[in-house]
Each structure stands twice: as structure tokens, then as C-alpha cells.
Design a protein around this motif. Structure first.
Motif, PDB file in Angstrom:
ATOM      1  N   TYR A   1       2.202   1.759  -3.455  1.00  0.00           N
ATOM      2  CA  TYR A   1       1.162   2.396  -4.278  1.00  0.00           C
ATOM      3  C   TYR A   1       1.094   3.891  -3.982  1.00  0.00           C
ATOM      4  O   TYR A   1       1.019   4.734  -4.896  1.00  0.00           O
ATOM      5  CB  TYR A   1      -0.190   1.753  -4.008  1.00  0.00           C
ATOM      6  CG  TYR A   1      -1.351   2.544  -4.552  1.00  0.00           C
ATOM      7  CD1 TYR A   1      -1.622   2.568  -5.927  1.00  0.00           C
ATOM      8  CD2 TYR A   1      -2.158   3.299  -3.696  1.00  0.00           C
ATOM      9  CE1 TYR A   1      -2.677   3.324  -6.433  1.00  0.00           C
ATOM     10  CE2 TYR A   1      -3.216   4.048  -4.191  1.00  0.00           C
ATOM     11  CZ  TYR A   1      -3.466   4.066  -5.558  1.00  0.00           C
ATOM     12  OH  TYR A   1      -4.499   4.814  -6.070  1.00  0.00           O
TER      13      TYR A   1
ATOM     14  N   ALA B   1       0.836  -1.206   0.000  1.00  0.00           N
ATOM     15  CA  ALA B   1       0.000   0.000   0.000  1.00  0.00           C
ATOM     16  C   ALA B   1       0.869   1.253   0.000  1.00  0.00           C
ATOM     17  O   ALA B   1       0.538   2.264  -0.647  1.00  0.00           O
ATOM     18  CB  ALA B   1      -0.918  -0.005   1.219  1.00  0.00           C
TER      19      ALA B   1
ATOM     20  N   ASP C   1      -6.791   6.546  -1.291  1.00  0.00           N
ATOM     21  CA  ASP C   1      -7.133   7.558  -2.295  1.00  0.00           C
ATOM     22  C   ASP C   1      -7.956   8.686  -1.687  1.00  0.00           C
ATOM     23  O   ASP C   1      -7.714   9.874  -1.953  1.00  0.00           O
ATOM     24  CB  ASP C   1      -7.904   6.921  -3.456  1.00  0.00           C
ATOM     25  CG  ASP C   1      -7.012   6.097  -4.371  1.00  0.00           C
ATOM     26  OD1 ASP C   1      -5.790   6.348  -4.379  1.00  0.00           O
ATOM     27  OD2 ASP C   1      -7.542   5.213  -5.083  1.00  0.00           O
TER      28      ASP C   1
ATOM     29  N   SER D   1      -6.283   0.279   2.536  1.00  0.00           N
ATOM     30  CA  SER D   1      -6.848  -0.136   1.248  1.00  0.00           C
ATOM     31  C   SER D   1      -6.683   0.987   0.233  1.00  0.00           C
ATOM     32  O   SER D   1      -6.495   2.157   0.591  1.00  0.00           O
ATOM     33  CB  SER D   1      -8.328  -0.464   1.411  1.00  0.00           C
ATOM     34  OG  SER D   1      -9.050   0.705   1.774  1.00  0.00           O
ATOM     35  N   LYS D   2      -6.790   0.635  -1.049  1.00  0.00           N
ATOM     36  CA  LYS D   2      -6.645   1.633  -2.119  1.00  0.00           C
ATOM     37  C   LYS D   2      -7.718   2.715  -1.994  1.00  0.00           C
ATOM     38  O   LYS D   2      -7.425   3.909  -2.120  1.00  0.00           O
ATOM     39  CB  LYS D   2      -6.717   0.957  -3.488  1.00  0.00           C
ATOM     40  CG  LYS D   2      -6.555   1.915  -4.666  1.00  0.00           C
ATOM     41  CD  LYS D   2      -6.610   1.177  -5.984  1.00  0.00           C
ATOM     42  CE  LYS D   2      -6.429   2.137  -7.160  1.00  0.00           C
ATOM     43  NZ  LYS D   2      -7.453   3.199  -7.199  1.00  0.00           N
ATOM     44  N   ASP D   3      -8.961   2.313  -1.741  1.00  0.00           N
ATOM     45  CA  ASP D   3     -10.057   3.281  -1.649  1.00  0.00           C
ATOM     46  C   ASP D   3      -9.834   4.288  -0.527  1.00  0.00           C
ATOM     47  O   ASP D   3      -9.982   5.499  -0.722  1.00  0.00           O
ATOM     48  CB  ASP D   3     -11.385   2.551  -1.433  1.00  0.00           C
ATOM     49  CG  ASP D   3     -11.875   1.881  -2.717  1.00  0.00           C
ATOM     50  OD1 ASP D   3     -11.309   2.178  -3.788  1.00  0.00           O
ATOM     51  OD2 ASP D   3     -12.813   1.071  -2.622  1.00  0.00           O
TER      52      ASP D   3
END
Length: 444
Positions: free
Chosen positions: A390, A387, A434, A429-431
Motif C-alpha cells: 500500500y 502495508a 497515512d 495500519s493504513k491510518d
């Protein structure tokens, strides 16, 4: 066996038991207090004026001086001058007798209040204070590398920074922390203060030329109980010292934008008619942190010029409202913390007087990941290294954005907020990442 943390040589469980070797002894006579009868009788009369009545022991407790040899003589004096009458009392001896002001005593008390409204622990003469503070500095413990590692264990600090901080901390002189905002300069300074450990003697107030200067400040001074200890056999031990002083944890005074030239000298109250000690006096024996240096209302050059003599001579000069100047020790680690370039704030001559200039840099990627992991562990969020990869690839590199040590803490806080709103467990998490980045990193 002695209780945990205590030993025969340290029955009071002090971090630095040798500090008791220089403890100010309890005065046995009026002369040993270093104060004049007039000043002590004024405080005693004002105490009775406000309280209505009081026993000899109550006066002694208020002034933090012993009854035999000291307050006993003060009470004898005011009684002889017919400023107090005996009202009676319980027990035996004059210490338990209640006293009340006569009309003449009330007039004297009102006159004393026009000079100063101070009532409380008797002051310490400036010469006694100067001698003890100077001796106290010699008791400063050495901060080893192990101490440094332990004191900074809650932070992620590089080996390079660690090896620069060690000598600076042990110098007990001056330190300039500079670098981009959000990389933990203030946290470092606060950790350094705690790392010093140990104790320091702080007087309630000082006396010079019959003027009173209040020093003890409950916001900056944390008293250490020193009433009763026990030796290795469990026997109760007491330690008698001059109770005009408080044994405190080493002070750590932090000032920021509110700092002005005026607050670096005595602050005289026209209403109370006594002084408040400036920040550097309250910090004696510990650390004074000038946070956000360069953001004060006063020009940095003027502010720093004020420090030139104290930094070189280890003494400061303060001024009474009468115009009299006097010396006082300047014995603390002075730390400047700034987000600005030191060369733009001060000239080379002053920087030369600050022995240690240490840059607190932006974290590299490895350090950034380590900080993120620590933050996640602290709040109970599973750490996922992919993560962070990312995060760096999607936000930092495309925007050519510098990583800051505070970003993990702030981003994790936003992730928790978003998860609470969605009513889902917080996670990297990505959500959620972001959503946090879109509101936090947009203008950085």
C-alpha cells in the motif's frame, strides 16, 4: 578448561593475540626510553610542583616508566642537583621515600612550565613510534566473507555490494563511498571499522626535538585491559610492556564538516605549549572516515591534494611550529563518504589514487521490504507486507519517488509517535501509515 573466549595462547582474551608479539618492551634503562634526562627530569619536577610532594613510585607511575633503571636515575639526578629534598616516607628503599622541591627546584619547575605545561606519561620518541606502527600494520587480520556477513548482519546489503566491499576492506588503503543520502554509507563505514576487530597500540604522546605531541584521545581510543590474564590451568599471567603505550581497540575516527586543512597538521596550543595530533595520526592502525565529504569549509580539491602523498607513499609529513618537518606513518583505511557526484568533487587524477569507488545505491523494492521488516522486528511492531505494498502504490509510485534505506526507520519512528499520541498500539495500519507519510514524504 580455560574461561570462555580464552585459551592457553590467548590468556588476555584478545581478538588478535598475535599483537602481543610486537608489544613494545618495558625499558630497563634510561637509554632504552630514547629520551634525554633533561626532558624526564622536567616532567618529574612539574609533577612535584603541582602535587607538592611525591614518592619515587608516584613519579614512576605518573611518567609510566619503571622505577629501577629509569626513574631511579632521574630522581638521583634531581637530588644531586639539589632540586629536591627527602621528606621521609614509609617502607624501605628510595622508591617509597617522599620528595619535595627545593626553592631551586621550584625555579627549575617554573622555567620548565614556560617551555611546556605538559605533565603525564613520558612521550615515545618518534623513531620508536614509526617502527612499531609499521610493524603493527603487518599484523592486520584478513577479513573473510564470513566476517563481512557477520559484521554487516544488522544491515541489509546486496550480494553485489558485499563482493565490492570485501576486497576494499582487506586492502586497508582507501575507499570512496558515494550515492544518494539516506542509504547507509556512514553505517557501512562504521560497521567496517567494527569488523576490523583486533587491537592496536597507541602512545599517550610523542616526542620530537623535545616537543611533545599528544596522541591518546579518550573519545577515539578505547583501552583494552592487559594487566592480568590466566592460562589454561587458571594460573595468573602478567604481561610487562612499555606503559607509555596503551593497547586499544582499533581506532575509528569520524570527522565531518569540522575538517579543515589546519586540523590535518599538528595543532599547537600557545597556552599549553604542546601539540595535539591530527585526526590521521589518531586513526593509525584503524580507520579514518571523512563523512559528508564535500560539505567541509575547505574546497574538496585542496583537501584531497593534502592526501596525495600519504595515499601513495603510506607516510605523512607534519610540521612543528619551529618549521621543522618530519615523517610519520599513514597506516589506516581512509574512507570518504559523500552524497555528491565524485566527478564533480575531484578530478580523474585523484580518483585514480583512490583504489575503490563503491556506489551505495537506492534499495530496490525487495530490499526496501526487507529493511522495513528488520526495523519492525527491532521495535516490536508486527510486520505486514500488504502495508508496504500500500505504501509503495499509494505514495512512492504516484510521486515517482525514490525509496531510501533510511525511510523505513523514519516512518516507523513516526508511526510510534502517532500511536503514542492516540494511545493505541503501534502498527502498520493504513491510518498510521497515512499520518506518517503526510508529514514525512510531503517534500521528498
Amino acid at each position: 578448561m580455560p574461561p570462555a573466549g580464552r585459551s592457553d595462547d590467548n590468556p588476555f582474551n584478545l581478538e588478535n593475540p598475535s599483537i602481543l608479539d610486537i608489544a613494545p618492551p618495558e625499558p630497563k634503562s634510561l637509554e632504552e626510553t630514547g629520551l634525554k634526562m633533561g626532558l624526564l627530569s622536567d616532567i618529574a619536577l612539574k609533577f612535584l610542583y603541582y602535587s607538592g610532594t611525591g614518592t619515587g613510585m608516584a613519579i614512576a607511575e605518573e611518567l609510566c616508566l619503571p622505577w629501577p633503571g629509569v626513574i631511579e636515575r632521574v630522581v638521583d639526578f634531581v637530588a644531586t642537583e639539589k632540586l629536591v629534598d627527602l621528606r621521609g616516607g614509609k617502607g624501605f628503599g628510595r622508591a617509597s621515600v617522599e620528595f619535595v622541591l627545593t626553592e631551586k627546584g621550584r625555579e627549575y619547575a617554573r622555567d620548565a612550565l614556560t617551555r611546556t605545561t605538559y605533565v603525564g606519561p613520558a612521550p615515545v620518541p618518534i623513531d620508536q613510534y614509526n617502527a612499531l606502527i609499521t610493524s603493527q600494520t603487518e599484523e592486520n587480520p584478513v577479513v573473510s566473507r564470513e566476517d563481512l556477513l557477520m559484521g554487516l548482519s544488522h544491515l541489509t546489503v546486496t550480494e553485489e555490494l558485499l563482493d565490492k566491499l570485501g576486497p576494499a576492506v582487506n586492502s586497508s588503503r582507501s575507499l570512496f563511498l558515494y550515492g544518494p543520502p539516506g542509504n547507509g554509507k556512514t553505517s557501512l563505514a562504521e560497521a567496517i571499522s567494527r569488523m576490523f576487530g583486533g587491537e592496536a597500540f597507541v602512545p599517550y604522546c610523542l616526542e620530537i626535538d623535545n616537543q611533545i605531541i599528544k596522541v591518546f584521545d579518550s573519545l577515539n581510543h578505547s583501552p583494552v585491559p592487559l594487566e592480568v590474564g590466566r592460562d589454561g590451568a587458571g594460573r595468573r599471567q602478567t604481561f610487562e610492556m612499555d606503559h607509555r603505550w596503551q593497547l586499544c581497540r582499533r581506532p575509528a575516527v569520524v570527522v565531518g564538516g569540522e575538517l579543515t586543512l589546519e586540523t590535518l597538521d599538528l595543532i599547537y596550543s600557545e597556552t599549553a605549549r604542546f601539540y595535539e595530533a591530527p585526526f590521521q595520526v589518531k586513526a593509525n592502525g584503524g580507520m579514518l572516515l571523512i563523512d559528508d565529504f564535500g560539505r567541509q569549509k575547505v574546497h574538496p580539491t585542496d583537501l584531497l591534494n593534502r592526501w596525495i602523498v600519504p595515499l601513495e607513499k603510506r607516510i605523512d609529513f607534519l610540521t612543528l611550529h619551529t618549521g621543522k618537518k618530519f615523517e610519520i606513518p599513514f597506516e589506516q583505511l581512509l574512507v570518504f563518504s559523500t552524497n555528491l557526484d565524485p566527478k564533480e568533487l575531484v578530478d580523474e587524477a585523484f580518483l585514480r589514487r583512490i583504489k575503490y569507488k563503491i556506489e551505495v545505491k537506492n534499495p530496490d523494492e525487495e530490499t526496501f521490504r526487507d529493511i522495513f521488516q528488520r526495523v519492525c522486528e527491532a521495535v516490536g511492531i508486527p510486520y505486514v507486507d500488504q502495508a508496504i505494498t500500500y505504501l509503495i502504490e499509494a505514495y512512492y509510485k504516484p510521486r515517482n519517488m525514490q525509496m531510501r534505506a533510511c525511510h523505513p526507520r523514519d516512518l516507523v519512528s513516526l508511526i510510534k509517535d502517532a500511536a503514542r499520541y492516540r494511545q493505541i498500539p503501534p502498527a502498520l495500519s493504513k491510518d498510521l501509515l497515512d499520518q506518517a507519510c503526510e508529514v514525512f514524504l510531503v517534500d521528498l
